[in-house]
Design a protein around this motif. Structure first.
Motif, PDB file in Angstrom:
ATOM      1  N   SER A 126     -11.282  16.109 -20.719  1.00 37.10           N
ATOM      2  CA  SER A 126     -11.964  14.788 -21.344  1.00 37.10           C
ATOM      3  C   SER A 126     -13.140  14.936 -22.395  1.00 37.10           C
ATOM      4  CB  SER A 126     -12.417  14.026 -20.156  1.00 37.10           C
ATOM      5  OG  SER A 126     -11.441  13.489 -19.429  1.00 37.10           O
ATOM      6  N   LYS A 127     -13.958  15.955 -21.889  1.00 35.63           N
ATOM      7  CA  LYS A 127     -15.091  16.259 -23.013  1.00 35.63           C
ATOM      8  C   LYS A 127     -14.705  16.704 -24.160  1.00 35.63           C
ATOM      9  CE  LYS A 127     -19.609  18.554 -22.902  1.00 35.63           C
ATOM     10  NZ  LYS A 127     -20.461  19.368 -22.376  1.00 35.63           N
ATOM     11  N   CYS A 128     -13.750  18.017 -23.944  1.00 33.18           N
ATOM     12  CA  CYS A 128     -13.367  18.328 -25.177  1.00 33.18           C
ATOM     13  C   CYS A 128     -12.328  17.340 -26.202  1.00 33.18           C
ATOM     14  CB  CYS A 128     -12.240  19.584 -24.672  1.00 33.18           C
ATOM     15  SG  CYS A 128     -11.606  20.573 -25.895  1.00 33.18           S
ATOM     16  N   GLU A 160     -13.013  14.260 -26.191  1.00 36.19           N
ATOM     17  CA  GLU A 160     -14.104  13.345 -26.661  1.00 36.19           C
ATOM     18  C   GLU A 160     -13.732  11.920 -26.126  1.00 36.19           C
ATOM     19  OE1 GLU A 160     -14.606  13.980 -30.782  1.00 36.19           O
ATOM     20  OE2 GLU A 160     -15.214  15.840 -30.619  1.00 36.19           O
ATOM     21  N   ARG A 176     -12.442  16.910 -16.167  1.00 33.50           N
ATOM     22  CA  ARG A 176     -13.867  16.610 -16.706  1.00 33.50           C
ATOM     23  C   ARG A 176     -14.127  17.338 -18.114  1.00 33.50           C
ATOM     24  NH1 ARG A 176     -17.990  19.409 -16.749  1.00 33.50           N
ATOM     25  NH2 ARG A 176     -17.524  20.592 -14.878  1.00 33.50           N
ATOM     26  N   MET A 177     -13.944  18.705 -17.970  1.00 35.32           N
ATOM     27  CA  MET A 177     -13.894  19.269 -19.464  1.00 35.32           C
ATOM     28  C   MET A 177     -12.958  19.120 -20.373  1.00 35.32           C
ATOM     29  SD  MET A 177     -15.061  23.293 -17.810  1.00 35.32           S
ATOM     30  CE  MET A 177     -13.701  23.457 -16.417  1.00 35.32           C
TER      31      MET A 177
END
Length: 194
Positions: free
Chosen positions: A189-191, A193, A186-187
């Motif tokens: 993927s966020k990093c 974008e 999850r992290m």
């Protein structure tokens, strides 16, 4: 990226490969310093004489194991580049998935590189230098992929990804958080974008 030692494979492999497989299983489970040459030979279904015929010293065996391990990690990135050409974000996500898969494995014992470094305090030790060079190459490759993915501040983004991947391995080892692999993905993927 730990291979599971399977005694049924012992008779199928040449002595050198049996010794490396046995050493890997023992080094991952017990660490570098606690494992004896006798234990490696016994697990490999071999003798100390055969081990020393292939590896002059235990240190030479440790170096060969770590060299092969660095090649395996680099091959993962190579395979991802072939699988996702011109898609650097998916290559980075794929590498995170590779790490996450290992984290979710039952009996995860931590990053073999980090665990080995903890036992190699001498900055000039050849095994330590091998690991540090591998980690620098891995970081540089991630920075290039971040730049190719046109992420803002690609070097900083590669640092963030490195901290996430390395930190997740430590947290999974110390059992400080549940479902580390899911949180990591999850992290990441966020990093990235995505």
């Amino acid at each position: 990226m730990e291979k599971t030692f399977r005694p049924e494979r012992v008779a199928l492999l040449p002595p050198r490969e049996r010794i490396i497989d046995a050493a890997q299983a023992l080094f991952v489970e017990q660490g570098l310093t606690r494992v004896t040459v006798d234990a490696i030979a016994a697990q490999a279904g071999s003798t100390k004489m055969t081990l020393y015929r292939h590896f002059e010293t235990k240190e030479v065996l440790v170096l060969e194991w770590l060299r092969l391990l660095t090649e395996q990690y680099s091959a993962v990135l190579d395979d991802l580049a072939e699988q996702w050409p011109a898609q650097p974000g998916l290559q980075l996500l794929g590498f995170a998935q590779f790490i996450a898969l290992d984290l979710a494995r039952s009996g995860y014992r931590g990053c073999p590189f980090t665990n080995s470094l903890a036992e190699l305090p001498d900055p000039q030790h050849p095994a330590r230098q091998l690991i540090e060079a591998h980690k620098r190459r891995q970081f540089q490759r991630m920075a290039i992929l971040c730049r190719e993915a046109q992420l803002p501040n690609p070097v900083e983004r590669a640092q963030e990804l490195t901290f996430l991947l390395e930190g997740a391995q430590v947290v999974a080892q110390n059992k400080g958080v549940d479902d580390v692999a899911q949180h990591l993905l999850r992290m990441v993927s966020k990093c990235l974008e995505v």
